[in-house]
Design a protein around this motif. Structure first.
Motif: not given
Length: 205
Positions: A36-37, A167-169, A182-183, A187-189
């Motif tokens: 996460g971030a 990230c890799q959540v 994307w989780h 936030v990530c996508g």
């Protein structure tokens, strides 16, 4: 008044909805990693935090499944084995997600420690897969049992790790065709798609 069940501790800190039933345990183990971030701490980094996590997830699993909470006591050797298993589990999931027809099947990860589980016929005529062992071995057995049950109903493949390498959540993909990567799209996508779009424009200049 009904007391709400305790949350899955590792997954909750990322603000995610957990996987259904006992499969949430698999997702939560993956989410003990720092991800996460901003980066969250590794819940298996030391014996104290790992023991607290193990007790919390045992209580959560018991509430969800209606079965007695396993007594998971970790020692330094068991904690090292649990971290190794977590890495192998994530390796296997990532390899499955990134495999393509051109690349062929993924290379197998080192096999986790064999953990014995027993089959039992319950009072309704259903077969139950009971975890076995003690300490970390018991927890690994429980994770494998839940993942095996999820594979039988074809929902195990919905546990994924976010494509964003920063990230890799671990998340549970609830899309109809299991196409999520994307989780969180927001936030990530979206940032990743924007970076890719800008890169394509620069190449076209």
């Amino acid at each position: 008044m009904t007391v709400p069940p305790p949350p899955w501790p590792a997954t909750t800190r990322y603000g995610l909805e957990s996987a259904p039933g006992g499969l949430g345990l698999v997702q939560d183990l993956l989410n003990t990693l720092p991800a996460g971030a901003p980066r969250q701490p590794d819940l298996l980094d030391d014996l104290d935090s790992a023991t607290q996590w193990a007790h919390d997830v045992a209580a959560r699993w018991s509430t969800i499944t209606g079965r007695p909470a396993p007594d998971v006591e970790l020692d330094p050797a068991g904690l090292r084995a649990l971290r190794t298993f977590r890495d192998e589990l994530r390796y296997g999931i990532d390899a499955r997600l990134h495999a393509t027809p051109e690349s062929g099947p993924p290379e197998p990860a080192p096999a986790p420690r064999a953990t014995v589980a027993s089959l039992r016929l319950d009072g309704t005529g259903s077969v139950c897969l009971d975890p076995a062992g003690t300490g970390a071995e018991l927890l690994v057995s429980l994770v494998l049992a839940e993942l095996f049950a999820a594979q039988l109903t074809d929902v195990g493949r919905r546990v994924k790790t976010c494509r964003n390498p920063r990230c890799q959540v671990a998340f549970y993909d609830r899309s109809r065709n299991n196409s999520g990567v994307w989780h969180s799209v927001r936030v990530c996508g979206l940032p990743a798609n924007l970076r890719a779009h800008r890169a394509r424009r620069r190449q076209g200049d």
